[in-house]
Motif scaffolding. Structure first.
Motif, short mmCIF file in Angstrom:
data_model
loop_
_atom_site.label_atom_id
_atom_site.label_comp_id
_atom_site.label_asym_id
_atom_site.label_seq_id
_atom_site.Cartn_x
_atom_site.Cartn_y
_atom_site.Cartn_z
N THR A 198 15.54 60.82 21.06
CA THR A 198 16.62 59.90 21.07
C THR A 198 15.96 58.60 20.35
O THR A 198 15.07 58.00 20.62
CB THR A 198 17.39 59.39 22.19
OG1 THR A 198 16.53 58.92 23.12
CG2 THR A 198 17.95 60.71 22.80
N GLN A 199 16.58 58.34 18.93
CA GLN A 199 16.16 57.05 18.31
C GLN A 199 16.97 55.96 18.68
O GLN A 199 18.24 55.95 18.78
CB GLN A 199 16.26 57.30 16.80
CG GLN A 199 15.61 58.59 16.31
CD GLN A 199 15.33 58.68 14.87
OE1 GLN A 199 16.41 58.18 14.24
NE2 GLN A 199 14.96 59.62 14.11
N PRO A 200 16.23 54.75 18.84
CA PRO A 200 16.94 53.54 19.30
C PRO A 200 18.04 53.19 18.12
O PRO A 200 17.25 53.46 16.84
CB PRO A 200 15.96 52.82 19.46
CG PRO A 200 14.86 53.10 18.82
CD PRO A 200 14.93 54.50 18.73
N PRO A 201 19.01 52.36 18.41
CA PRO A 201 19.90 52.12 17.11
C PRO A 201 19.03 51.04 16.42
O PRO A 201 18.31 50.21 16.99
CB PRO A 201 20.93 51.29 17.95
CG PRO A 201 20.47 51.14 19.48
CD PRO A 201 19.80 52.14 19.63
N PRO A 202 19.63 50.89 15.01
CA PRO A 202 18.77 49.85 14.34
C PRO A 202 19.25 48.60 14.67
O PRO A 202 20.27 48.18 15.15
CB PRO A 202 19.27 50.22 12.87
CG PRO A 202 20.53 50.85 13.21
CD PRO A 202 20.49 51.58 14.36
N PRO A 203 18.30 47.53 14.63
CA PRO A 203 18.82 46.11 14.94
C PRO A 203 19.63 45.64 14.11
O PRO A 203 20.12 45.87 12.89
CB PRO A 203 17.30 45.21 14.82
CG PRO A 203 16.33 45.91 13.58
CD PRO A 203 16.80 47.46 13.87
N PRO A 204 20.56 44.51 14.65
CA PRO A 204 21.84 43.97 13.77
C PRO A 204 21.31 43.52 12.75
O PRO A 204 20.00 42.67 12.81
CB PRO A 204 22.29 43.53 14.89
CG PRO A 204 21.37 42.95 16.10
CD PRO A 204 20.50 44.08 15.91
N PRO A 205 21.94 43.28 11.72
CA PRO A 205 21.29 42.44 10.32
C PRO A 205 21.17 40.77 10.61
O PRO A 205 22.21 40.47 11.50
CB PRO A 205 22.31 42.66 9.25
CG PRO A 205 23.64 43.29 9.99
CD PRO A 205 23.34 43.82 11.23
N LYS A 206 20.39 40.34 10.19
CA LYS A 206 20.31 38.89 10.50
C LYS A 206 21.34 37.99 9.53
O LYS A 206 21.28 38.41 8.45
CB LYS A 206 18.89 38.44 10.15
CG LYS A 206 17.77 39.07 11.14
CD LYS A 206 16.47 38.39 10.70
CE LYS A 206 15.34 39.05 11.76
NZ LYS A 206 14.05 38.34 11.41
#
Length: 232
Positions: A64-72
């Motif tokens: 399972t891949q972690p979700p991408p970080p939210p855009p800054k």
């Protein structure tokens, strides 16, 4: 004289024995032929080593891949400016002015004119929509009481004879002084009712003129006049 056979010299007495013996020999020979096995003289052939490639299937565990970080989000920089601060750029001041006893200072009067940016109405313009509509002197009820009295006494004979009644729409202009002009029937019923309605409006009392931004203006009105025929 009857001839008699000697059983000892009868050639057919062993016929069944020989028949069965012959069948047995024949069947034995056929069976022996089918059971006979022959081998070729060719020696053994070396087929060599058979190399067979096998691919091993590896079981990959699910990941399972972690979700991408939210855009800054870059927030705009807020600069606080005082409410009473007035910023003037490229302001040229000419203070090299000669003052003598003959110099006069002209005083400028600034008036709060709300209509300064609005063009003045044309003198002959007729308004359809105004801020304050024109109305009869004494009110609408008094005007229609006058119309009813005129129609009751002067109902057209042609319309009465032809049983004509209905509504006539009269259009007219209320001038700045309240006078009634340009009276015409825009929708009639005939039988002399249209002409009578025009005459009644032309002879009606003056109206209170319409007002636009506090000034009297010309306005156009359309009113209905109902003709009711009393049938016996």
């Amino acid at each position: 004289m009857e001839l008699k056979k000697n059983p000892a010299v009868d050639i057919y007495r062993f016929r069944n024995v020989f028949l069965n013996l012959g069948l047995m020999v024949s069947i034995s020979l056929v069976f022996a032929v089918f059971q006979y096995k022959s081998f070729d003289s060719i020696g053994a052939v070396d087929l060599g080593e058979v190399k067979q490639k096998t691919n091993e299937i590896m079981e990959i565990p699910p990941t399972t891949q972690p979700p991408p970080p939210p855009p800054k989000i870059q927030l705009p920089e807020i600069i606080e400016v005082a409410n009473e601060e007035l910023v003037i750029e490229d302001l040229e001041l000419n203070i090299d002015i000669e003052m003598n006893q003959d110099t006069k200072i002209v005083q400028l009067n600034f008036e709060d004119d709300l209509d300064a940016d609005q063009p003045e109405e044309e003198a002959d313009k007729i308004f359809m929509i105004v801020e304050q509509a024109a109305e009869p002197v004494g009110g609408v009820k008094a005007f229609y009481a006058y119309v009813a009295s005129q129609l009751a006494d002067n109902y057209p004979a042609t319309a009465a004879r032809m049983n004509i009644d209905g509504v006539v729409y009269i259009q007219f202009v209320v001038e700045k002084d309240g006078d009634i002009t340009q009276v015409e029937a825009v929708k009639g019923i005939g039988g002399g009712c249209d002409e009578l309605a025009v005459m009644v409006v032309e002879n009606s009392p003056d109206w209170v003129p319409a007002k636009q931004r506090g000034r009297a203006v010309r306005s156009r009105k359309v009113i209905p006049i109902r003709f009711i025929l009393k049938r016996k």
